[in-house]
Scaffold this active site. Structure first.
Site, mmCIF file in Angstrom:
data_model
loop_
_atom_site.group_PDB
_atom_site.id
_atom_site.type_symbol
_atom_site.label_atom_id
_atom_site.label_comp_id
_atom_site.label_asym_id
_atom_site.label_seq_id
_atom_site.Cartn_x
_atom_site.Cartn_y
_atom_site.Cartn_z
ATOM 1 C CE LYS A 114 -3.978 -1.715 2.621
ATOM 2 N NZ LYS A 114 -4.987 -1.557 1.566
ATOM 3 N NE ARG A 166 -10.762 -9.700 -2.127
ATOM 4 C CZ ARG A 166 -11.042 -8.835 -3.090
ATOM 5 N NH1 ARG A 166 -11.231 -9.246 -4.319
ATOM 6 N NH2 ARG A 166 -11.146 -7.541 -2.824
HETATM 7 N N1 BES Z 1 -8.154 -3.651 4.215
HETATM 8 C C1 BES Z 1 -8.341 -3.264 2.878
HETATM 9 C C2 BES Z 1 -9.663 -2.549 2.627
HETATM 10 C C3 BES Z 1 -9.808 -1.190 3.257
HETATM 11 C C4 BES Z 1 -9.460 -0.060 2.538
HETATM 12 C C5 BES Z 1 -10.301 -1.053 4.521
HETATM 13 C C6 BES Z 1 -9.600 1.183 3.118
HETATM 14 C C7 BES Z 1 -10.446 0.185 5.096
HETATM 15 C C8 BES Z 1 -10.092 1.306 4.401
HETATM 16 C C9 BES Z 1 -8.295 -4.492 1.955
HETATM 17 O O1 BES Z 1 -7.535 -5.560 2.391
HETATM 18 C C10 BES Z 1 -7.692 -4.014 0.691
HETATM 19 O O2 BES Z 1 -6.552 -3.707 0.701
HETATM 20 N N2 BES Z 1 -8.504 -3.936 -0.342
HETATM 21 C C11 BES Z 1 -8.083 -3.393 -1.552
HETATM 22 C C12 BES Z 1 -8.216 -4.393 -2.640
HETATM 23 C C13 BES Z 1 -7.329 -3.992 -3.760
HETATM 24 C C14 BES Z 1 -6.257 -5.007 -3.958
HETATM 25 C C15 BES Z 1 -8.051 -3.655 -4.977
HETATM 26 C C16 BES Z 1 -8.957 -2.182 -1.857
HETATM 27 O O3 BES Z 1 -10.161 -2.301 -1.769
HETATM 28 O O4 BES Z 1 -8.392 -1.127 -2.134
HETATM 29 ZN ZN ZN Z 2 -5.507 -5.424 1.789
#
Ligand code: BES
Ligand code: ZN
Ligand code: ZN
Length: 498
Positions: free
Chosen positions: A273, A347
């Protein structure tokens, strides 16, 4: 923490803060009569600027009886509100409260609001306790710790016990929600999978539910391949917590299984990230926390329901051993998964938690809660969580509980057409679609692949609601989202005879 009950103003300790809630469409005369009892000089001025509108707040310092009086508006009358407004009011005026807090509901109850009074009292107590929380655990100079005591002032003996019970229930629920907020706000260096297990162990001993902790070697033996794959890059072993509240009352009580995403920190893994908001990812166990709080409360409230909370827990870290994009892994269900993006880790661990639930329980209802996607935040913001399910009645019932607890949900579709985006050329499914669209839905389609057609499965994506702007802190905070909602829904379920 108990709630003292008073039926006369004379008995209230003088140093108390008395809180009087009011509605904008309620009889102003009744309100003025009540205020007159406090013998306030300049009363007319205070009550003439007070409208009862939501968040309208006046602090009064009477000459007699008590030190401080807080009158606050709840807006238009509804018995299902009160929590949110009271959180805001209490947080805004935190410095003004004294340590003894009394809720004066004499006029409210007289206002012919019948059984609604109980709900309101419960909600206002929740609001006071959550709104007065202090988040500064790690400050070297602790603010003089305020241990509040709570009381309820009622008109006479009639219905006194019921109102008292309502107040105590609010306190009980809010105490658990407060602890859940603290847990989600805890930084990841102080919140490993071990800490989650200890938290739950202590709660299980105190509140009398069962807890099984599957350690890493158990997970290996039992085939939690997807959870272990996410854990590969971490020095801290994964765990899966299985908490059970089983009052065992009779054979036909319902079985509800809740699965919560317990990612103690989400760096994204090798699909790292950006650093700008990464610190918020300590809250990536918000789903797990909601499940933990719900099981704790189900036990405390002795709900007549067989409730199982399953929490797959790990952090999502980066090192030479970490899972790589392109890898193909197996899963508890035996299905193969192609990893496109290691940041879509929630997931993966949920897939194993859900498949475990399918194999081990005959759940009447199977729910999962997860801070799963940024996509749900883009769709619904921080105001509502996403709910996805094929079961219309279940969606309706949970959404109704959301309205009643001011923890709103909005439904997104799970149409078959979306599944195609998750097809992999080399494995049974991939963990991320190629297209950067409908991300909350395609994540749910991924989970659906592991619930074996369960007829009453619902997925709640709480990424936008579990953590964000909250009245008790300047910056972002955990909100405790999900606990009140699920308890309301479970109470409804356990009292219905379907
Ligand atoms: N934990 C994150 C989702 C999230 C994002 C929670 C912002 C709270 C605030 C999840 O594991 C994630 O990283 N999701 C990604 C998926 C990506 C690989 C497209 C997302 O939704 O940005
Ligand atoms: Zn994630
Ligand atoms: Zn995550």
């Amino acid at each position: 923490m108990s709630v003292q009950i008073f039926s006369s103003l004379e008995n209230i300790p003088k140093h108390s803060t008395v809180c009087i809630p009011w509605f904008e469409n309620f009889d102003q005369k009744l309100f003025n009569q009540l205020l007159a009892e406090y013998e306030i000089s300049g009363l007319d001025m205070a009550s003439s600027v007070f409208t009862g509108k939501r968040n309208n707040t006046e602090w009064i310092y009477p000459d007699e009886h008590v030190e401080r009086l807080l009158i606050f508006g709840l807006g238009k009358f509804s018995p299902d509100q009160g929590k949110k407004t009271t959180i805001e009011v209490a947080a805004k005026s935190k410095d003004k409260f004294s340590a003894s807090i009394i809720l004066d509901v004499r006029s409210l109850v007289q206002g012919d609001i019948g059984s609604s009074a109980k709900k309101l009292i419960t909600n206002i107590f929740k609001g006071l306790i959550i709104g007065l929380k202090d988040a500064g655990f790690y400050k070297s100079k602790q603010s003089p710790l305020k241990e509040y005591s709570y009381g309820l002032l009622v008109a006479d003996d009639e219905g006194k016990n019921e109102l008292h019970e309502a107040a105590k229930k609010g306190v009980l629920i809010a105490q658990t929600i407060s602890r859940i907020i603290d847990l989600v706000n805890t930084p990841s260096n102080k919140k490993t999978t071990e800490h989650l297990a200890i938290w739950m162990q202590e709660s299980s001993q105190e509140n009398g539910f069962e807890l099984e902790v599957l350690e890493k070697d158990d997970l290996e033996k039992q085939g939690f391949h997807a959870l272990l794959a996410v854990n590969q890059g971490s020095p801290v072993p994964a765990k899966c917590l299985i908490a059970t509240h089983n009052p065992g009352l009779h054979e036909n009580i319902k079985t509800v299984v809740l699965v919560g995403k317990g990612v103690t920190f989400d760096t994204g893994g090798l699909s790292l990230k950006g650093s700008q908001n990464m610190h918020y990812m300590k809250s990536d166990m918000g789903g797990a926390a909601a499940v933990m709080g719900t099981v704790e409360l189900a036990a405390k409230l002795k709900l007549p329901i067989h409730l199982v909370g399953i929490i797959p827990a790990t952090d999502n870290s980066v090192d030479a051993l970490a899972l790589k994009p392109g890898d193909v892994i197996s899963s508890f269900a035996g299905k193969s998964i192609e990893i496109i993006d290691t940041d879509a880790e929630g997931r993966l661990i949920l897939a194993d938690g859900l498949a475990y639930a399918i194999e081990h329980y005959k759940a009447d209802y199977l729910l999962d809660l997860a801070t799963l996607t940024g996509s749900v935040i883009r769709a619904l913001g921080n105001y509502a969580a996403g709910i996805m399910s094929h079961n219309d009645k279940l969606v309706q019932s949970i959404m109704e509980s959301g309205e009643k607890t001011e923890e709103k949900l909005w439904r997104l579709p799970l149409w078959e057409e979306y599944h195609e985006m998750m097809d992999s050329d080399i494995a049974d499914i991939k963990n991320l679609s190629d297209k950067p669209i409908a991300g909350a839905i395609t994540a749910a389609k991924f989970l659906e692949f592991f619930v074996d057609g369960h007829q009453a499965w619902a997925h709640l994506d709480i990424a936008g609601t579990a953590f964000g702007k909250f009245p008790t802190t300047k910056g972002y905070s955990a909100t405790g989202f999900g606990v009140d909602l699920l308890i309301n829904w479970l109470e409804k379920l356990s009292s219905s005879h379907e």
